[in-house]
Design an enzyme around this catalytic site. Sequence first.
Site, PDB file in Angstrom:
ATOM      1  N   HIS A 124       2.598   3.540  -9.034  1.00  0.00           N
ATOM      2  CA  HIS A 124       2.536   2.092  -9.265  1.00  0.00           C
ATOM      3  C   HIS A 124       3.800   1.607  -9.972  1.00  0.00           C
ATOM      4  O   HIS A 124       4.293   0.523  -9.698  1.00  0.00           O
ATOM      5  CB  HIS A 124       1.289   1.735 -10.083  1.00  0.00           C
ATOM      6  CG  HIS A 124       0.010   2.029  -9.348  1.00  0.00           C
ATOM      7  ND1 HIS A 124      -0.192   1.631  -8.041  1.00  0.00           N
ATOM      8  CD2 HIS A 124      -1.127   2.679  -9.718  1.00  0.00           C
ATOM      9  CE1 HIS A 124      -1.400   2.023  -7.645  1.00  0.00           C
ATOM     10  NE2 HIS A 124      -1.981   2.668  -8.646  1.00  0.00           N
ATOM     11  N   GLU A 126     -11.833  -5.132  -5.271  1.00  0.00           N
ATOM     12  CA  GLU A 126     -12.427  -3.795  -5.096  1.00  0.00           C
ATOM     13  C   GLU A 126     -11.700  -2.728  -5.943  1.00  0.00           C
ATOM     14  O   GLU A 126     -12.202  -1.619  -6.124  1.00  0.00           O
ATOM     15  CB  GLU A 126     -12.383  -3.368  -3.623  1.00  0.00           C
ATOM     16  CG  GLU A 126     -13.337  -4.128  -2.714  1.00  0.00           C
ATOM     17  CD  GLU A 126     -12.869  -5.538  -2.392  1.00  0.00           C
ATOM     18  OE1 GLU A 126     -11.649  -5.777  -2.345  1.00  0.00           O
ATOM     19  OE2 GLU A 126     -13.739  -6.423  -2.221  1.00  0.00           O
ATOM     20  N   ASP A 180       0.831  -1.201   0.000  1.00  0.00           N
ATOM     21  CA  ASP A 180       0.000   0.000   0.000  1.00  0.00           C
ATOM     22  C   ASP A 180       0.869   1.257   0.000  1.00  0.00           C
ATOM     23  O   ASP A 180       1.955   1.269   0.575  1.00  0.00           O
ATOM     24  CB  ASP A 180      -0.908  -0.020   1.241  1.00  0.00           C
ATOM     25  CG  ASP A 180      -2.073   0.935   1.088  1.00  0.00           C
ATOM     26  OD1 ASP A 180      -2.323   1.436  -0.019  1.00  0.00           O
ATOM     27  OD2 ASP A 180      -2.745   1.198   2.109  1.00  0.00           O
ATOM     28  N   LEU A 233      11.660 -20.120  -5.095  1.00  0.00           N
ATOM     29  CA  LEU A 233      10.570 -19.318  -4.528  1.00  0.00           C
ATOM     30  C   LEU A 233       9.289 -19.418  -5.368  1.00  0.00           C
ATOM     31  O   LEU A 233       9.354 -19.351  -6.595  1.00  0.00           O
ATOM     32  CB  LEU A 233      11.024 -17.850  -4.495  1.00  0.00           C
ATOM     33  CG  LEU A 233       9.966 -16.829  -4.052  1.00  0.00           C
ATOM     34  CD1 LEU A 233       9.796 -16.860  -2.543  1.00  0.00           C
ATOM     35  CD2 LEU A 233      10.352 -15.413  -4.503  1.00  0.00           C
ATOM     36  N   GLY A 252      -0.040   5.447  -4.379  1.00  0.00           N
ATOM     37  CA  GLY A 252      -0.732   6.680  -4.742  1.00  0.00           C
ATOM     38  C   GLY A 252      -0.197   7.868  -3.944  1.00  0.00           C
ATOM     39  O   GLY A 252       0.094   8.933  -4.500  1.00  0.00           O
ATOM     40  N   ARG A 253      -0.031   7.655  -2.625  1.00  0.00           N
ATOM     41  CA  ARG A 253       0.453   8.753  -1.779  1.00  0.00           C
ATOM     42  C   ARG A 253       1.903   9.104  -2.107  1.00  0.00           C
ATOM     43  O   ARG A 253       2.309  10.254  -2.100  1.00  0.00           O
ATOM     44  CB  ARG A 253       0.320   8.372  -0.292  1.00  0.00           C
ATOM     45  CG  ARG A 253      -1.064   8.661   0.242  1.00  0.00           C
ATOM     46  CD  ARG A 253      -1.311   7.955   1.542  1.00  0.00           C
ATOM     47  NE  ARG A 253      -1.502   6.538   1.338  1.00  0.00           N
ATOM     48  CZ  ARG A 253      -1.351   5.613   2.285  1.00  0.00           C
ATOM     49  NH1 ARG A 253      -0.999   5.987   3.502  1.00  0.00           N
ATOM     50  NH2 ARG A 253      -1.559   4.341   2.025  1.00  0.00           N
ATOM     51  N   SER A 294      -6.922  -5.924  -5.975  1.00  0.00           N
ATOM     52  CA  SER A 294      -8.017  -6.530  -5.217  1.00  0.00           C
ATOM     53  C   SER A 294      -9.300  -6.473  -6.041  1.00  0.00           C
ATOM     54  O   SER A 294      -9.399  -5.690  -7.001  1.00  0.00           O
ATOM     55  CB  SER A 294      -8.227  -5.788  -3.891  1.00  0.00           C
ATOM     56  OG  SER A 294      -8.937  -4.592  -4.127  1.00  0.00           O
ATOM     57  N   ARG A 304     -11.680   1.955  -8.857  1.00  0.00           N
ATOM     58  CA  ARG A 304     -10.812   3.137  -9.030  1.00  0.00           C
ATOM     59  C   ARG A 304     -11.096   3.784 -10.379  1.00  0.00           C
ATOM     60  O   ARG A 304     -11.690   3.154 -11.250  1.00  0.00           O
ATOM     61  CB  ARG A 304      -9.353   2.704  -8.956  1.00  0.00           C
ATOM     62  CG  ARG A 304      -9.021   2.210  -7.564  1.00  0.00           C
ATOM     63  CD  ARG A 304      -7.563   1.924  -7.390  1.00  0.00           C
ATOM     64  NE  ARG A 304      -7.344   1.599  -5.985  1.00  0.00           N
ATOM     65  CZ  ARG A 304      -6.219   1.787  -5.341  1.00  0.00           C
ATOM     66  NH1 ARG A 304      -5.172   2.290  -5.951  1.00  0.00           N
ATOM     67  NH2 ARG A 304      -6.111   1.469  -4.072  1.00  0.00           N
ATOM     68  N   TRP A 364     -11.349  -2.450  -8.987  1.00  0.00           N
ATOM     69  CA  TRP A 364     -12.069  -2.050 -10.205  1.00  0.00           C
ATOM     70  C   TRP A 364     -12.801  -0.730  -9.998  1.00  0.00           C
ATOM     71  O   TRP A 364     -13.153  -0.049 -10.956  1.00  0.00           O
ATOM     72  CB  TRP A 364     -13.094  -3.117 -10.620  1.00  0.00           C
ATOM     73  CG  TRP A 364     -12.494  -4.427 -11.022  1.00  0.00           C
ATOM     74  CD1 TRP A 364     -12.567  -5.594 -10.323  1.00  0.00           C
ATOM     75  CD2 TRP A 364     -11.745  -4.736 -12.210  1.00  0.00           C
ATOM     76  NE1 TRP A 364     -11.902  -6.603 -10.986  1.00  0.00           N
ATOM     77  CE2 TRP A 364     -11.385  -6.104 -12.161  1.00  0.00           C
ATOM     78  CE3 TRP A 364     -11.311  -3.988 -13.317  1.00  0.00           C
ATOM     79  CZ2 TRP A 364     -10.639  -6.734 -13.155  1.00  0.00           C
ATOM     80  CZ3 TRP A 364     -10.563  -4.619 -14.308  1.00  0.00           C
ATOM     81  CH2 TRP A 364     -10.243  -5.965 -14.229  1.00  0.00           C
ATOM     82  N   ARG A 410      -5.286  -2.649   8.563  1.00  0.00           N
ATOM     83  CA  ARG A 410      -6.394  -3.564   8.292  1.00  0.00           C
ATOM     84  C   ARG A 410      -5.998  -4.567   7.213  1.00  0.00           C
ATOM     85  O   ARG A 410      -4.984  -4.403   6.541  1.00  0.00           O
ATOM     86  CB  ARG A 410      -7.654  -2.799   7.886  1.00  0.00           C
ATOM     87  CG  ARG A 410      -7.437  -1.859   6.730  1.00  0.00           C
ATOM     88  CD  ARG A 410      -8.735  -1.181   6.277  1.00  0.00           C
ATOM     89  NE  ARG A 410      -8.437  -0.158   5.307  1.00  0.00           N
ATOM     90  CZ  ARG A 410      -8.288   1.142   5.581  1.00  0.00           C
ATOM     91  NH1 ARG A 410      -8.452   1.573   6.821  1.00  0.00           N
ATOM     92  NH2 ARG A 410      -7.983   2.012   4.640  1.00  0.00           N
TER      93      ARG A 410
HETATM   94  C1  FPP Z   1      -1.869   0.035  -3.465  1.00  0.00           C
HETATM   95  O1  FPP Z   1      -1.420   1.378  -3.356  1.00  0.00           O
HETATM   96  C2  FPP Z   1      -1.262  -0.640  -4.618  1.00  0.00           C
HETATM   97  C3  FPP Z   1      -1.953  -1.222  -5.662  1.00  0.00           C
HETATM   98  C4  FPP Z   1      -3.418  -1.228  -5.732  1.00  0.00           C
HETATM   99  C5  FPP Z   1      -1.247  -1.820  -6.817  1.00  0.00           C
HETATM  100  C6  FPP Z   1       0.015  -2.557  -6.529  1.00  0.00           C
HETATM  101  C7  FPP Z   1       0.753  -2.795  -7.797  1.00  0.00           C
HETATM  102  C8  FPP Z   1       2.110  -2.757  -7.922  1.00  0.00           C
HETATM  103  C9  FPP Z   1       3.017  -2.532  -6.791  1.00  0.00           C
HETATM  104  C10 FPP Z   1       2.754  -2.906  -9.259  1.00  0.00           C
HETATM  105  C11 FPP Z   1       2.658  -4.200  -9.976  1.00  0.00           C
HETATM  106  C12 FPP Z   1       2.827  -5.449  -9.226  1.00  0.00           C
HETATM  107  C13 FPP Z   1       3.034  -6.695  -9.788  1.00  0.00           C
HETATM  108  C14 FPP Z   1       3.151  -7.840  -8.896  1.00  0.00           C
HETATM  109  C15 FPP Z   1       3.147  -6.940 -11.250  1.00  0.00           C
HETATM  110  P1  FPP Z   1      -2.507   2.559  -3.413  1.00  0.00           P
HETATM  111  O2  FPP Z   1      -2.704   2.930  -4.835  1.00  0.00           O
HETATM  112  O3  FPP Z   1      -3.736   2.120  -2.697  1.00  0.00           O
HETATM  113  O4  FPP Z   1      -1.778   3.704  -2.642  1.00  0.00           O
HETATM  114  P2  FPP Z   1      -2.481   4.830  -1.722  1.00  0.00           P
HETATM  115  O5  FPP Z   1      -3.074   4.119  -0.547  1.00  0.00           O
HETATM  116  O6  FPP Z   1      -1.330   5.696  -1.341  1.00  0.00           O
HETATM  117  O7  FPP Z   1      -3.491   5.541  -2.564  1.00  0.00           O
END
Ligand code: FPP
Length: 243
Positions: free
Chosen positions: A33, A63, A16, A127, A19-20, A61, A67, A65, A190
């Site tokens: 990302h 959920e 997580d 792995l 975005g921030r 996730s 976004r 979708w 969470r």
């Molecule tokens: C959550 O951060 C992150 C995601 C929903 C996407 C995670 C994807 C990657 C790290 C790149 C690709 C990964 C693979 C395995 C190919 P957020 O967007 O919710 O951040 P925020 O809480 O700051 O808004």
Amino acid sequence: MIEHRVIPNHVAIIMDGNGRWAKQRNQLRAIGHRAGLKTVRKIVTYAANQGVKALTLYAFSSENWNRPETEVSALMSLFVYALNREIKSLAKNNIRLQIIGDISKFSQQLQKLILNAVKLTQNNSGLVLNIAANYGGRWDIVESAKKIASKVLQGELSIDEITEEHFNLEITMSNLPAVDLVIRTGGEYRMSNFLLWQSAYSELYFTDTLWPDFTEKQFEKAITTFNTRERRFGAVKVEENIC
Ligand code: FPP
């Protein structure tokens, strides 16, 4: 002091904070990302070198979708890019790719890439890199319930034979060791519909570090903290077991 450092067999990560991280730099979320993908590469390498047997990453996730379409589309392009770019390196480094989640909602191109990559690496013995894509913990439990109900309908199973052990066989990742440690970056505390069934006895580790800033050192710290935890699985310590 920890004398014998135990490496968790199975680590799962809620990545997580992309975005921030981007917002802090006045950039688009998609840039966050992309930076997150660099961290994925680092952490996968580190986990493989440390002897972690399975690493499960929450990439998308069920959920997610909800976004904005531009962000979803940027994430899909990033998955395609990552698979195209990394597949050879996974194969070369003896890493086996596995996916959990309903990939039928992805584009034909992405589904094909995923299935090819899974097939190409299926005999690797190092792995297991397990990517949760269009995954939800509740979805996982419902799917298992459906499979069990179908067995009951076919007369292959009686109601009395529905046990936790049976659910363990039907739920995703039944071929992998139990999840020892769940790490969540980005400062939220969470599970966000991640491995609801499989994390029943996992140790949880939260850090405020945003995923793109997460380093091998911080992963090591999470493993060190894991080593300080006393895992009782609902029982008591041996020396307390006297009355
Ligand atoms: C959550 O951060 C992150 C995601 C929903 C996407 C995670 C994807 C990657 C790290 C790149 C690709 C990964 C693979 C395995 C190919 P957020 O967007 O919710 O951040 P925020 O809480 O700051 O808004």
